[in-house]
Design an enzyme around this catalytic site. Sequence first.
Site, PDB file in Angstrom:
ATOM      1  N   HIS A  41      62.820  33.610 137.564  1.00 58.41           N
ATOM      2  CA  HIS A  41      63.172  34.498 138.650  1.00 58.41           C
ATOM      3  C   HIS A  41      64.466  35.064 138.063  1.00 58.41           C
ATOM      4  O   HIS A  41      65.080  36.116 138.431  1.00 58.41           O
ATOM      5  CB  HIS A  41      63.360  33.684 140.001  1.00 58.41           C
ATOM      6  CG  HIS A  41      62.135  33.357 140.633  1.00 58.41           C
ATOM      7  ND1 HIS A  41      61.841  32.059 140.916  1.00 58.41           N
ATOM      8  CD2 HIS A  41      60.854  34.133 140.840  1.00 58.41           C
ATOM      9  CE1 HIS A  41      60.765  31.956 141.397  1.00 58.41           C
ATOM     10  NE2 HIS A  41      60.017  33.052 141.448  1.00 58.41           N
TER      11      HIS A  41
ATOM     12  N   LYS B 113      52.076  29.626 153.202  1.00 55.60           N
ATOM     13  CA  LYS B 113      52.111  28.808 151.887  1.00 55.60           C
ATOM     14  C   LYS B 113      52.614  27.438 152.004  1.00 55.60           C
ATOM     15  O   LYS B 113      52.506  26.703 151.154  1.00 55.60           O
ATOM     16  CB  LYS B 113      53.171  29.605 151.039  1.00 55.60           C
ATOM     17  CG  LYS B 113      52.427  30.892 150.336  1.00 55.60           C
ATOM     18  CD  LYS B 113      53.191  31.086 149.196  1.00 55.60           C
ATOM     19  CE  LYS B 113      52.684  32.287 148.567  1.00 55.60           C
ATOM     20  NZ  LYS B 113      53.072  32.817 147.276  1.00 55.60           N
TER      21      LYS B 113
ATOM     22  N   ARG C  90      54.165  37.785 134.754  1.00 51.85           N
ATOM     23  CA  ARG C  90      54.312  37.183 133.632  1.00 51.85           C
ATOM     24  C   ARG C  90      53.274  37.099 132.642  1.00 51.85           C
ATOM     25  O   ARG C  90      53.394  36.966 131.532  1.00 51.85           O
ATOM     26  CB  ARG C  90      54.305  35.453 134.194  1.00 51.85           C
ATOM     27  CG  ARG C  90      55.473  35.263 135.188  1.00 51.85           C
ATOM     28  CD  ARG C  90      55.362  33.830 135.721  1.00 51.85           C
ATOM     29  NE  ARG C  90      53.883  33.921 136.593  1.00 51.85           N
ATOM     30  CZ  ARG C  90      53.663  33.261 137.429  1.00 51.85           C
ATOM     31  NH1 ARG C  90      54.544  32.488 137.901  1.00 51.85           N
ATOM     32  NH2 ARG C  90      52.635  33.284 138.063  1.00 51.85           N
TER      33      ARG C  90
ATOM     34  N   SER D 263      56.948  28.688 140.126  1.00 53.10           N
ATOM     35  CA  SER D 263      57.444  27.737 141.137  1.00 53.10           C
ATOM     36  C   SER D 263      56.662  26.578 141.464  1.00 53.10           C
ATOM     37  O   SER D 263      56.815  25.436 141.605  1.00 53.10           O
ATOM     38  CB  SER D 263      57.757  28.424 142.532  1.00 53.10           C
ATOM     39  OG  SER D 263      58.725  29.348 142.074  1.00 53.10           O
TER      40      SER D 263
END
Length: 160
Positions: free
Chosen positions: A18, A42, A91, A129
């Site tokens: 990030h 989440k 990514r 994460s």
Amino acid sequence: MNRTAVYPGTFDPITNGHHDLVRRAARIFDRVIVGIAANPNKAPMFPLETRVSLARQVLADVPNVDVQGYAGLTVNFALDCKAFVIVRGLRAVSDFEFEFQLANMSRHLSRDIESVFLTPKEQFTFISSTLVREIAVLGGDVREFVHPIVEAELKKQRRV
């Protein structure tokens, strides 16, 4: 013309990947607002206030970056910030389909919003994460993946 972009996410926690994307965006845009989504669906490890605080500390060395928490639609947050660009990270090729859907939905919700995709440095392409949280919870070493401040906070969570 002031070019402001929003880089949204849950940042639970903020990773070196990030940080890399924020630095890249900060070279392109006059102002980058890191928008940390409340996103209770989440079930984040860290409360919103902690995620905002960690991101502010980690990104303190990037002068044209601001960190704000928000709830609701990202498009509305961007428009409230007078930002017309949403920065998203890719990514891997597998990220593209979901990000493509998000970009099209954002454009549908507001024709004023554009999406810009950035890729992290190669050494950060496998960091997420979710993986960092899992490694930390199971007692693994996450030093390569997060700022020392984040590492310390993850260790605190493991003790809880």
